[in-house]
Design an enzyme around this catalytic site. Structure first.
Site, PDB file in Angstrom:
ATOM      1  N   HIS A  81      -1.678  -8.843   6.524  1.00 58.16           N
ATOM      2  CA  HIS A  81      -1.965  -7.821   5.795  1.00 58.16           C
ATOM      3  C   HIS A  81      -3.377  -7.236   6.230  1.00 58.16           C
ATOM      4  O   HIS A  81      -3.621  -6.148   5.566  1.00 58.16           O
ATOM      5  CB  HIS A  81      -1.731  -8.283   4.377  1.00 58.16           C
ATOM      6  CG  HIS A  81      -1.753  -7.189   3.535  1.00 58.16           C
ATOM      7  ND1 HIS A  81      -1.960  -7.210   1.955  1.00 58.16           N
ATOM      8  CD2 HIS A  81      -1.347  -5.629   3.547  1.00 58.16           C
ATOM      9  CE1 HIS A  81      -1.615  -6.018   1.598  1.00 58.16           C
ATOM     10  NE2 HIS A  81      -1.519  -5.167   2.249  1.00 58.16           N
ATOM     11  N   LYS A 134     -11.145   0.139   2.956  1.00 61.19           N
ATOM     12  CA  LYS A 134     -10.540   0.830   4.024  1.00 61.19           C
ATOM     13  C   LYS A 134     -11.431   1.878   4.668  1.00 61.19           C
ATOM     14  O   LYS A 134     -11.019   2.579   5.609  1.00 61.19           O
ATOM     15  CB  LYS A 134      -9.668   1.810   3.268  1.00 61.19           C
ATOM     16  CG  LYS A 134      -8.312   1.014   2.607  1.00 61.19           C
ATOM     17  CD  LYS A 134      -7.059   1.905   2.117  1.00 61.19           C
ATOM     18  CE  LYS A 134      -6.093   0.894   1.583  1.00 61.19           C
ATOM     19  NZ  LYS A 134      -4.969   1.845   1.021  1.00 61.19           N
ATOM     20  N   GLN A 155      -9.828   1.441  -2.343  1.00 60.49           N
ATOM     21  CA  GLN A 155     -10.581   0.309  -2.110  1.00 60.49           C
ATOM     22  C   GLN A 155     -11.692   0.716  -1.146  1.00 60.49           C
ATOM     23  O   GLN A 155     -11.080   1.102   0.129  1.00 60.49           O
ATOM     24  CB  GLN A 155      -9.934  -0.942  -2.106  1.00 60.49           C
ATOM     25  CG  GLN A 155      -9.095  -1.258  -3.261  1.00 60.49           C
ATOM     26  CD  GLN A 155      -8.370  -2.555  -3.311  1.00 60.49           C
ATOM     27  OE1 GLN A 155      -9.145  -3.604  -3.110  1.00 60.49           O
ATOM     28  NE2 GLN A 155      -7.016  -2.666  -3.295  1.00 60.49           N
ATOM     29  N   PRO A 181      -8.236   2.721 -15.863  1.00 65.19           N
ATOM     30  CA  PRO A 181      -6.635   2.678 -16.110  1.00 65.19           C
ATOM     31  C   PRO A 181      -5.993   3.844 -15.309  1.00 65.19           C
ATOM     32  O   PRO A 181      -6.333   4.993 -14.912  1.00 65.19           O
ATOM     33  CB  PRO A 181      -6.799   2.828 -17.668  1.00 65.19           C
ATOM     34  CG  PRO A 181      -7.981   2.607 -18.143  1.00 65.19           C
ATOM     35  CD  PRO A 181      -9.119   3.237 -16.969  1.00 65.19           C
ATOM     36  N   LYS A 182      -4.670   3.091 -15.191  1.00 62.94           N
ATOM     37  CA  LYS A 182      -3.728   4.251 -14.181  1.00 62.94           C
ATOM     38  C   LYS A 182      -3.721   5.760 -14.536  1.00 62.94           C
ATOM     39  O   LYS A 182      -4.020   6.482 -13.784  1.00 62.94           O
ATOM     40  CB  LYS A 182      -2.544   3.589 -14.051  1.00 62.94           C
ATOM     41  CG  LYS A 182      -1.296   4.302 -13.456  1.00 62.94           C
ATOM     42  CD  LYS A 182      -1.879   3.801 -11.927  1.00 62.94           C
ATOM     43  CE  LYS A 182      -0.629   4.787 -11.115  1.00 62.94           C
ATOM     44  NZ  LYS A 182      -0.979   4.358  -9.400  1.00 62.94           N
ATOM     45  N   ARG A 191      -5.029  11.292 -13.487  1.00 60.28           N
ATOM     46  CA  ARG A 191      -5.481  12.638 -13.969  1.00 60.28           C
ATOM     47  C   ARG A 191      -6.951  13.093 -13.742  1.00 60.28           C
ATOM     48  O   ARG A 191      -6.934  14.460 -13.393  1.00 60.28           O
ATOM     49  CB  ARG A 191      -5.471  12.422 -15.449  1.00 60.28           C
ATOM     50  CG  ARG A 191      -6.024  13.617 -16.343  1.00 60.28           C
ATOM     51  CD  ARG A 191      -5.853  13.446 -17.800  1.00 60.28           C
ATOM     52  NE  ARG A 191      -5.959  12.152 -18.403  1.00 60.28           N
ATOM     53  CZ  ARG A 191      -7.292  11.485 -18.638  1.00 60.28           C
ATOM     54  NH1 ARG A 191      -8.309  12.256 -18.507  1.00 60.28           N
ATOM     55  NH2 ARG A 191      -7.452  10.252 -18.906  1.00 60.28           N
TER      56      ARG A 191
END
Length: 1046
Positions: A508, A852, A849, A907-908, A913
């Site tokens: 990975h 990358k 993250q 949070p997601k 948004r």
């Protein structure tokens, strides 16, 4: 054993003859003491002929014959003495010695006890009785015999030392120590007691005190062989090898043919890395003592270290021929069998070693290690615990048990094991590396880096630690000596692949490094082979698979296998897919590899799949695969690859006739047991098919999908506040979203509709234009109330009966809405000021993250920011420890610190948004934003990408191609910078592209899960039809496109 020689009795003869008799008697005594038994016997016989009834002469003759092992003669003279004097204790003692030597212990003990009854202060009697009781196994009786002797004469330091030896053998070390100390107090130069005391300290783990006492013993007696051997042994254990060698060499100067000392010396040479010298010395030990299994075993260890494995195996077998129960040889031969891949034989030998020696800690640990590799974690844990029970300071067992607990997801338990291993052995590099891995997996990257560096300091040639350290440094963007690090990492992988070892770079992570495609594929292949090794021990026959759909009523049974059915990006992407399959043609099974996390994501998949099976409750891979096969699965889909929580062993067992990789892992499995990888033409061009072990199976648009339209429908529309009132409308400074947005806007006065022109999403993006309507709220009392809520940090206000919430407070209002499990019911306000973003600047963003990002990517971004002066780059503290590194490198590239703005991970729902606030997303070419790419595109923000050569570096281009935004895909670095600069400097062009992305996310197939499912079904049917026709897997690169109405 003490023989009593007695005193010569007075003679009744005249004085002259008496003097002659006395002188001859004294001469015989001296000769006896000097060991000249022949002369002593000759003179005694003269005395006996003169006085046949003299008990002193009879006792001396008894002792002489005993020393010469003429036991019958010894008994004869003792018996004659007793006839002369039935109360002569010494004669009974001498007779006891004869019985003891013959093995008649009870008779010996009876004679000693009778002697002591006759003469209670008879010291030699007590000593002899003690020896006989030890031989008979009555250790406590022997202790009492020695104690009785010392009561009559406390200054008998030799007896006290012997008592100490007995107490030491009984494990009563403190009492033994007291005996030796008393003996030394009585006779400070008694070397034997110093040496024995050293043995006690060694047994108590007081290594330095042991060394001191052994050195004192050899100082007192330079010819004390046993003390030199003991000194060498303890120095060897303390790893003070040069001094150990000196001690053993001195012992050999005293006893050149001492095989055991040669063997011990060879062990030290082995530990010093002097393998050839060790081999020669072991061979000398064997030459001196051919039936020496320990030496053969140790010689084998050295030969194995040198690479002479076949010869080593022969030596282990020789040791076992000499001693079939030689536990070390059984264990070490098992190690060879294990390395040869003969796991069953290895397990048999480990178990045999434990049968022979149940308290063999190393064999328990080694067996546990094999069991762990086989996936038998509970049994492995049991053997590690046994190893530690037997040897509480067995650092290797603690470290390996930590690995097992880590695999069992017991992070705290693993952490404790690694910490204990390091406490026991601070120089244990592997334990430091394992501890680092726990810190790494827990997100404690600075601690991980420190532990990996410690491991490498202790063991510089440590590929696993080096490669994991490299990954940690990548995570925090520490690019010190980056190019050199990459070169070394590539060379490590090359060497490991050449030697057919498991590479230290995880599959990975392989996309992050400048490895060849062949290397990346080979890394994955090695991990796939590990899975095959694990399932081979199950001895399961191959499954038989159906060739038609009769047993499933004509429906294709598809099984999705994942550890991520829960709050995980994979579920965020695909949670609606199981429920969208055509129930007339497909029967959907979802196999969870992780327990229920209690989230709505899990609930949704459980509710909408036809069958949901929690395989985390079936830890045995064989039984889990049986379950899948019993369900009659036709196509089994691997959604993990080599990510955390995977159980590729299930696929290695091939419970389904067709097995495919999909979505959750950005690369090839390298495994022969995976038939297809579901991808697309942009992500995996046919010309690079050799990068994959699987056959390519193309989706018509993109293999990627996102459930954003279902999870975040409130972001389909937005309104903005015209906070500047200068005639220029910004669509991303103060943004309002909500399911009830239209109703709320209808309740407000003076809302304007601004038409934003944007190019269509056809091949020629500039050929025509369509208009998008964007509601704009003017600066009035309502707008001011909203802005005041944000500025004051209020959570929520009410306007015209509608709840208006601060976009930073979603977790406080509805946590399930914050995680994306529910749709927010309020109107949410999102502003640049909430994140410290400038209102009048171009905001470039990247929400990946930080691992990358590589130096060349940051350099491109710095170039863009320099060419767009009024611009900033918005990144995440993902992790926070990477922020100072990025800032420092950016400053080195000429960017002031205020040009890069960091925000915490959110949070997601907020994460998706707030993407609306950025003007442009700059993708990471090394490894694209995959889920984050979908997130930012759903927010309506254009994303600039530059596809590379790996799957992971081409996903964003696939997404943009599906979206119809080819103008955002660069062919090279210069073009990447130019596209980003044009978007940042040509505001009209930026507005058009933003409008296009905003429109195309709804109208293109990118977020259309229903259409995607239909296309996926068509691909599944292709796979099945190909298989049912009797064909082997083959590339499917001409996908059939379907429409939602198909």
């Amino acid at each position: 054993m003490a023989s009593s020689v007695g005193n010569v009795a007075d003679s009744t003869e005249p004085t002259k003859r008496m003097l002659s008799f006395q002188g001859l008697a004294e001469l015989a005594h001296r000769e006896y003491q000097a060991g000249d038994f022949e002369a002593a016997e000759r003179h005694c016989m003269q005395l006996w002929r003169q006085e046949p009834d003299n008990t002193g002469v009879l006792l001396l003759l008894s002792s002489i014959h005993f020393q010469c092992r003429r036991l019958d003669r010894s008994a004869h003279f003792s018996t004659l003495a007793i006839k002369q004097n039935p109360l002569l204790a010494e004669a009974y003692s001498n007779l006891g010695n004869v019985y003891k030597e013959r093995g008649q212990l009870q008779e010996a003990i009876e004679h000693y006890r009778h002697a002591l009854r006759l003469k209670p202060d008879f010291i030699d009697g007590y000593i002899n009785l003690a020896a006989a009781l030890v031989a008979a196994g009555d250790m406590e009786g022997a202790v009492q015999a020695y104690v009785s002797a010392l009561q009559y004469n406390p200054d008998l330091y030799c007896v006290r030392s012997d008592l100490g030896n007995l107490l030491k053998a009984l494990g009563r070390l403190e009492e033994a120590k007291a005996c030796y100390l008393k003996a030394i107090e009585t006779q400070p130069n008694f070397a034997v007691a110093w040496s024995n005391l050293g043995c006690v300290f060694n047994a108590q783990g007081e290594i330095w005190l042991a060394i001191h006492h052994f050195e004192k013993a050899v100082t007192l007696d330079p010819n004390f062989l046993d003390a030199y051997i003991n000194l060498g042994n303890v120095l060897k254990e303390a790893r003070i090898f040069d001094r150990a060698v000196a001690a053993y060499l001195r012992a050999l100067s005293l006893s050149p043919n001492h095989a055991v000392v040669h063997g011990n010396l060879a062990c030290v040479y082995y530990e010093q890395g002097l393998i050839d010298l060790a081999i020669d010395t072991y061979r000398r030990a064997i030459e001196l003592q051919p039936h020496f299994p320990d030496a053969y075993c140790n010689l084998a260890n050295a030969l194995k270290e040198k690479g002479s494995v076949a010869e080593a195996e022969d030596c282990y077998n020789t040791a076992l021929r000499l001693c079939p129960t030689h536990a070390d040889s059984l264990n070490n031969l098992a190690n060879i069998k294990r390395e040869q891949g003969n796991i069953e034989e290895a397990v048999r030998l480990y178990r045999k070693a434990l049968e022979v020696f149940p308290e063999f800690a190393a064999a328990h640990s080694n067996l546990a290690s094999v069991l762990q590799q086989q996936g038998k974690l509970q049994e492995a844990l049991m053997h590690y615990k046994e190893a530690i029970r037997i040897s509480p300071t067995f650092a290797d067992a603690y470290s390996n048990m930590g690995n097992t607990l880590k695999e069992m997801q017991d992070v705290q338990g693993a952490l404790q094991c690694y910490t204990r291993a390091i406490q026991i052995n601070p120089a244990f590099a592997d334990a430091h590396s394992n501890l680092a891995s726990i810190h790494k997996d827990s997100g404690n990257i600075p601690e991980a880096i420190a532990s990996y560096r410690t491991a490498l300091k202790l063991k510089p040639d440590f590929p696993d630690a080096y490669c994991n350290l490299a990954h940690c440094l990548q995570i925090v963007c520490d690019w010190t000596d980056y190019d050199e690090r990459m070169k070394k990492l590539v060379s490590i992988v090359a060497d490991q692949l050449e030697k057919n070892r498991l590479p230290s770079v995880h599959p990975h992570h392989s996309m992050l490094y400048p490895l060849s495609h062949g290397f990346r594929k080979a890394i994955a292949e090695r991990h796939g082979n590990l899975c095959l090794d694990k399932i081979n021990v199950l001895h399961k026959p191959p499954y038989e698979h159906p060739k038609d759909l009769k047993l499933s009523d004509g429906r294709l049974r598809v099984g999705y296998v994942s550890s991520d059915f829960g709050n995980h990006p994979t579920s965020h992407l695909m949670q609606s897919i199981p429920g969208m399959h055509n129930p007339d043609k497909f029967e959907v099974f979802c196999y969870a590899l992780s327990p229920d996390d209690g989230t709505n994501f899990r609930v949704k998949v459980m509710a909408e799949a036809n069958h949901f099976i929690d395989l985390s409750q079936i830890p045995c891979n064989g039984k889990a695969a049986d379950r899948i096969h019993q369900d009659g699965i036709h196509i089994l889909v691997n959604m993990n690859g080599y990510t955390k929580g995977a159980r590729n062993e299930l696929f290695a067992l091939r419970p389904a006739p067709i097995q495919a990789m999909w979505l959750g892992y950005p690369g090839t499995s390298g495994a022969l047991f995976m038939d297809y990888i579901i991808t697309d033409q942009e992500t995996s061009p046919a010309e690079v098919a050799e990068q994959y072990s699987e056959k390519l199976a193309y989706m018509p648009h993109t293999f990627f999908i996102g459930d954003h339209a279902n999870m975040f429908p409130h972001l389909k529309k937005k309104a903005v506040i015209d906070f500047k009132s200068n005639g220029h409308i910004y669509d991303n400074r103060i943004v309002l979203n909500g399911i009830d947005l239209k109703a709320f806007l209808d309740s407000l006065p003076d809302v304007k509709i601004v038409k934003m022109k944007c190019p269509d999403g056809g091949d020629n993006a500039d050929s025509s234009n369509t208009a998008l309507n964007m509601p704009v709220i003017p600066m009035n009392t309502i707008a001011e109330a909203v802005i005041e809520m944000i500025n004051r940090g209020q959570i929520q206000i009410t306007i015209n009966g509608f709840s208006i919430s601060n976009g930073l407070a979603t977790t406080q209002i509805n946590n399930k809405a914050a995680t994306g499990e529910e749709v927010p019911r309020t109107i949410i306000v999102t502003t640049r000021s909430q994140y410290g973003l400038p209102e009048d600047a171009i905001v470039y963003c990247n929400f990946n993250q930080l691992y990358k990002i590589d130096p060349s990517t940051l350099q491109m971004w710095a170039n863009i920011l320099k060419r767009v002066p009024n611009s900033v780059l918005w990144l995440l503290r993902f992790p926070a420890v990477g922020e100072p590194n990025i800032q420092q490198y950016a400053q080195n590239m000429g960017l002031p610190q205020n040009r890069i703005i960091f925000s915490p991970v959110a949070p997601k729902e907020e994460h998706v948004r707030r993407g609306q606030l950025a003007d442009v997303c700059l993708d990471t070419p090394l490894c694209n934003g995959h889920t984050t790419g979908m997130d930012v595109l759903w927010a309506g923000t254009p994303m600039v990408t530059m596809p590379g050569e790996t799957l992971a570096s081409r996903v964003a281009a696939s997404q943009l191609t599906c979206l119809g935004c080819l103008e955002l895909i660069a062919k090279n670095r210069q073009e990447y910078e130019d596209i980003a600069v044009k978007l940042g400097t040509d505001l009209e062009y930026l507005k058009k592209i933003r409008g296009k992305v905003w429109k195309q996310r709804i109208s293109s197939p990118l977020f259309n899960t229903k259409q995607y499912t239909m296309e996926l079904e068509r691909l599944y049917l292709q796979m099945w039809e190909h298989y049912a026709a009797g064909n082997k897997p083959d590339h499917m690169i001409k996908p059939v496109e379907v429409t939602e109405s198909a």
